[in-house]
Design an enzyme around this catalytic site. Structure first.
Site, PDB file in Angstrom:
ATOM      1  N   LYS A  26       3.475   0.067  13.221  1.00 45.37           N
ATOM      2  CA  LYS A  26       4.809  -0.594  12.662  1.00 45.37           C
ATOM      3  C   LYS A  26       6.211  -0.296  13.458  1.00 45.37           C
ATOM      4  CE  LYS A  26       3.420  -2.405   8.112  1.00 45.37           C
ATOM      5  NZ  LYS A  26       3.468  -2.334   6.778  1.00 45.37           N
ATOM      6  N   HIS A  76       9.167  -0.407  -6.570  1.00 39.85           N
ATOM      7  CA  HIS A  76       8.501   0.720  -6.327  1.00 39.85           C
ATOM      8  C   HIS A  76       8.759   1.899  -7.547  1.00 39.85           C
ATOM      9  CE1 HIS A  76       8.505  -0.427  -1.885  1.00 39.85           C
ATOM     10  NE2 HIS A  76       7.245  -0.682  -2.134  1.00 39.85           N
ATOM     11  N   ARG A 134       2.407  -7.699  -8.266  1.00 39.17           N
ATOM     12  CA  ARG A 134       3.288  -8.429  -8.803  1.00 39.17           C
ATOM     13  C   ARG A 134       3.069  -9.806  -9.363  1.00 39.17           C
ATOM     14  NH1 ARG A 134       6.160  -7.290  -3.160  1.00 39.17           N
ATOM     15  NH2 ARG A 134       4.220  -7.722  -2.640  1.00 39.17           N
ATOM     16  N   SER A 144       9.808  -4.874  -0.106  1.00 37.84           N
ATOM     17  CA  SER A 144      10.613  -4.402   1.019  1.00 37.84           C
ATOM     18  C   SER A 144      11.164  -5.219   2.305  1.00 37.84           C
ATOM     19  CB  SER A 144       9.895  -2.982   1.646  1.00 37.84           C
ATOM     20  OG  SER A 144       9.472  -2.016   0.659  1.00 37.84           O
TER      21      SER A 144
HETATM   22  O1  PNS Z   1       2.958  -0.724   1.401  1.00 38.51           O
HETATM   23  P1  PNS Z   1       1.911  -1.508   1.856  1.00 38.51           P
HETATM   24  O2  PNS Z   1       2.387  -1.549   3.044  1.00 38.51           O
HETATM   25  O3  PNS Z   1       1.525  -2.686   1.123  1.00 38.51           O
HETATM   26  O4  PNS Z   1       0.874  -0.296   1.840  1.00 38.51           O
HETATM   27  C1  PNS Z   1      -0.265  -0.661   2.367  1.00 38.51           C
HETATM   28  C2  PNS Z   1      -1.281   0.684   2.491  1.00 38.51           C
HETATM   29  C3  PNS Z   1      -0.600   1.814   3.258  1.00 38.51           C
HETATM   30  C4  PNS Z   1      -1.698   1.176   1.045  1.00 38.51           C
HETATM   31  C5  PNS Z   1      -2.581   0.268   3.486  1.00 38.51           C
HETATM   32  O5  PNS Z   1      -2.106  -0.256   4.543  1.00 38.51           O
HETATM   33  C6  PNS Z   1      -3.451   1.468   3.767  1.00 38.51           C
HETATM   34  O6  PNS Z   1      -4.074   2.053   2.720  1.00 38.51           O
HETATM   35  N1  PNS Z   1      -3.523   1.811   4.931  1.00 38.51           N
HETATM   36  C7  PNS Z   1      -4.151   3.050   5.350  1.00 38.51           C
HETATM   37  C8  PNS Z   1      -5.218   2.733   6.210  1.00 38.51           C
HETATM   38  C9  PNS Z   1      -6.544   2.550   5.464  1.00 38.51           C
HETATM   39  O7  PNS Z   1      -7.007   3.280   4.553  1.00 38.51           O
HETATM   40  N2  PNS Z   1      -6.996   1.194   5.533  1.00 38.51           N
HETATM   41  C10 PNS Z   1      -8.117   0.601   4.882  1.00 38.51           C
HETATM   42  C11 PNS Z   1      -7.606   0.000   3.655  1.00 38.51           C
HETATM   43  S1  PNS Z   1      -8.769  -0.792   2.917  1.00 38.51           S
END
Ligand code: PNS
Length: 236
Positions: free
Chosen positions: A91, A67, A140, A178
């Site tokens: 979560k 990150h 990645r 993570s």
């Molecule tokens: O670190 P992560 O868990 O891969 O991040 C995922 C994240 C937070 C970017 C994604 O889950 C997200 O954008 N969540 C917010 C809700 C949302 O906008 N959902 C539609 C995504 S297309």
């Protein structure tokens, strides 16, 4: 087909093309949304220099060296970068959002154009609120690509003016996540070099506390779930 003006006069070839262009541009279409907020227009400028603000959304539970690598790369190409931690009630995280925020703030304290924030709801709505023009995400390996592409296209559908920018972390972090950091630490493996020192320390503290708690409950002959409900009752 003969094209004519409304009064019946015949159109020449060039005029016909003009009239078609005119109709194409003016007719309202459900495929071309009329609303496009000016601050998401990438051609707009603020003063003589275009300033681009991006958000880097994620769970960061815990934040890793991967990150940090991406944040450093992002801070070099965007004028402002907001690391945005999702507050996700569904979560069961290892760290609270407040703890993750503190860790990320400490990790990025040397980067002047980087700030840390938290959000809930849709990422695109948050981006609009903070007037960001781009979403930064890391890729990645090919295995990330499908999910990231799906998310980027959904975000584009929700907010066409917002761009997703993908960056690759350094190769040495290409296997790092993570989830794996949590798992390795919980099973007693070393997470040195995978997370910054301050995060390693916090992960160790967290896991030591969890182990002590589990051992105490087990020696009292309780299952972990019995132990949990008892301790909850105590707090109330
Ligand atoms: O670190 P992560 O868990 O891969 O991040 C995922 C994240 C937070 C970017 C994604 O889950 C997200 O954008 N969540 C917010 C809700 C949302 O906008 N959902 C539609 C995504 S297309």
């Amino acid at each position: 087909m003969v094209n004519r003006w409304r009064d019946g006069r015949r159109l020449l070839g060039g005029d016909a093309r003009l009239s078609i262009t005119y109709i194409t541009l003016r007719l309202p279409s459900p495929l071309t949304p009329a609303y496009n907020p000016p601050f998401l227009d990438l051609s707009s400028t603020e003063g003589p220099v275009k300033r681009i603000k991006a958000i880097y959304p994620g769970s960061f539970d815990p934040p890793t060296n991967g990150h940090l690598d991406l944040i450093e790369r992002g801070s070099k190409i965007f004028d402002e970068l907001v690391v945005a931690i999702l507050r996700n009630p569904e979560k069961d995280p290892l760290f609270s959002v407040a703890d993750r925020r503190k860790m990320l703030e400490a990790m990025t304290s040397g980067l002047d154009n980087v700030s840390v924030d938290t959000f809930d709801g849709l990422t695109v709505d948050y981006a609009l609120r903070v007037e960001a023009r781009a979403i930064l995400r890391g890729i990645r390996a090919i295995s990330d690509y499908e999910y990231e592409l799906q998310m980027a296209l959904m975000n584009r559908k929700l907010q066409p003016g917002l761009e997703t920018v993908f960056m690759m972390p350094a190769e040495k972090y290409s296997y790092l996540s993570s989830r794996l950091v949590r798992e390795v630490a919980q099973l007693g493996g070393s997470i040195e070099c995978l997370v910054p020192d301050l995060v390693e320390q916090k992960v160790r503290e967290k896991i030591d506390v969890a182990h002590k708690f589990t051992n105490r409950e087990q020696s009292a002959g309780k299952t972990p779930s019995e132990g949990k409900s008892k301790s909850r009752k105590k707090k109330l």
